[in-house]
Design an enzyme around this catalytic site. Structure first.
Site, short mmCIF file in Angstrom:
data_model
loop_
_atom_site.label_atom_id
_atom_site.label_comp_id
_atom_site.label_asym_id
_atom_site.label_seq_id
_atom_site.Cartn_x
_atom_site.Cartn_y
_atom_site.Cartn_z
N ASN A 95 0.82 -1.22 0.00
CA ASN A 95 0.00 0.00 0.00
C ASN A 95 0.85 1.27 0.00
OD1 ASN A 95 0.83 -0.58 2.63
ND2 ASN A 95 -1.01 0.27 3.58
N ASP A 306 3.82 -5.46 11.76
CA ASP A 306 2.90 -4.50 11.17
C ASP A 306 3.40 -3.07 11.40
OD1 ASP A 306 0.77 -3.40 9.82
OD2 ASP A 306 -0.72 -3.77 11.38
#
Length: 445
Positions: A95, A306
């Site tokens: 992303n 993450d």
């Protein structure tokens, strides 16, 4: 290519069942020998007495932000954070801007990592074009360009038909799809876990069911298609049960958990700190306990960070307006060691497995083991030493662990036989005395 001898360390290589005090010899950047008799003279040496010598840590879930969001992070600063956290390889999520949905973006990421990266960077390609969830990306082309998995992370694949086709297509390539589990309709406008504390604080909640429904859907689709499914940042008890069910019924399912979902609960949000705002949100105690049980019994394959950096100005707003995400590369080992090992839930061997052989197997990546001829990627840690996090190598500071101390410290990170990070060098820069035998000066690239 570097030659390096690491002496007297406790070598833990879970892939090969090794747990012994021995020397480790790296020649020309590759593992040559693990054994007590490996002791050549005339090469760079690290005395790891009292420390653990493990294969280099691998992170399956890193947001390096480049291209497009260099004000948040770059490949250079993100990999600098990675080596400080003991990671010799990171998987860069798709992303970015533009997203990694075509060969040119993959090639740009690899080229920049080759120029300025301090650890190995494995690109993750998009599942769908523009991450829009409407049309499958050119997966075969992305795989040929160097992508090791596919993910629209940051967004779920809402269409079950597109998810089915993606699993079928990726199965022909032998690569996994890493999924962000969230029903956007059920969790619409939510900013934290739906439960007691969301009610108390007057904030819109995201129910656990939002993750759990998607977990069951994707596990069923994985079993139907034979595709490889990887569940990113698992956070709920129901999603864990879906994983167990899928494996019992022939689905190829792996999963990861993050250190923050293991160490914190939604009760922390009484502070309204935007450094606690993330997706999936911090869950209630029963979900955290279920995650730790799944760590103990082997259901969870890997700990992943993450790592999601944001510019300080973006987080310095009201909680509802702040973006989701926290950084995690530098704090991962210390936070996990404190919560799991010193919390007496698992041994240090299991934690090493979750950071090395577990993630390597989940994505079929090189490394995670000390086989002869493997790249000389090594992480040296001291699970008893204290680490504090006042400053970060990342551009970002959006961490709930900022200013806190933990038991568990990365002593050195070695990539291809080259010492890219050593605690004694960091301490010398900050004017503090380095502990004896904690590592050598980092070699020049």
């Amino acid at each position: 290519m570097k030659d390096l001898l690491i002496r007297n360390g406790r070598i833990i290589d879970t892939a090969n069942g090794t747990d012994t005090e021995a020397n480790l010899l790296i020649r020309k950047g590759r593992i040559e020998k693990v054994g007590s008799k490996a002791n050549p003279s005339g090469i760079q040496t690290i005395d790891a007495k009292g420390k653990i010598v493990a294969p280099g840590f691998i992170d399956l879930h890193t947001h390096l932000r480049e291209p497009g969001f260099e004000h948040k992070e770059t490949i250079r600063t993100g990999t600098a954070a990675a080596i400080r956290g003991g990671f010799t390889a990171v998987c860069a999520m798709a992303n970015t801007l533009p997203p990694n949905d075509e060969r040119a973006v993959t090639e740009m990421i690899l080229a920049e990592a080759n120029r300025n990266g301090l650890c190995r960077v494995y690109p993750v390609g998009a599942v769908s074009k523009r991450l829009a969830g409407e049309e499958i990306a050119e997966m075969a082309d992305l795989a040929k360009a160097g992508c090791v998995a596919f993910s629209d992370d940051g967004r779920p694949v809402m269409s079950p038909l597109l998810m089915r086709r993606a699993l079928e297509y990726s199965s022909m390539l032998g690569l996994p799809i890493s999924v962000h589990l969230e029903d956007l309709v059920l969790g619409e406008s939510g900013v934290m876990h739906e439960g007691y504390y969301s009610t108390l604080l007057g904030m819109v909640g995201m129910p656990a069911a939002s993750e759990e429904m998607m977990a069951w859907r994707d596990v069923v689709l994985a079993a139907m298609t034979g595709g490889r499914l990887h569940i990113a940042h698992l956070s709920t008890a129901g999603a864990i049960e879906a994983v167990r069910y899928g494996r019992a019924h022939g689905a190829k399912v792996t999963c990861e958990a993050t250190p923050h979902h293991l160490a914190l609960t939604d009760a922390e949000l009484v502070s309204y700190s935007t450094s606690l705002k993330m997706k999936p949100p911090l869950r209630s105690r029963e979900h955290v306990d279920a995650l730790i049980n799944a760590i103990e019994d082997g259901t969870i394959d890997a700990i992943a960070t993450d790592h999601a950096p944001h510019h300080p100005d973006e987080k310095d707003v009201e909680f509802d307006l702040a973006p989701f995400g926290i950084i995690g590369l530098e704090t991962a080992f210390a936070v996990s060691c404190e919560a799991l090992v010193h919390g007496k839930r698992i041994g240090i061997e299991r934690l090493i497995e979750l950071l090395t052989s577990g993630p390597a197997a989940a994505f079929s990546l090189p490394g995670g083991r000390f086989d002869e001829g493997e790249a000389g990627d090594v992480t040296i840690v001291d699970p008893e030493a204290e680490t504090s996090f006042e400053k970060f190598q990342s551009k970002a500071v959006n961490s709930p662990f900022r200013g806190k101390s933990f038991r568990g410290r990365v002593e050195a990170t070695i990539v291809g036989g080259e010492v890219r990070y050593a605690i004694d060098e960091e301490k010398s820069r900050t004017g503090r005395k380095a502990p004896a035998g904690s590592g050598r000066k980092r070699a020049r690239r």
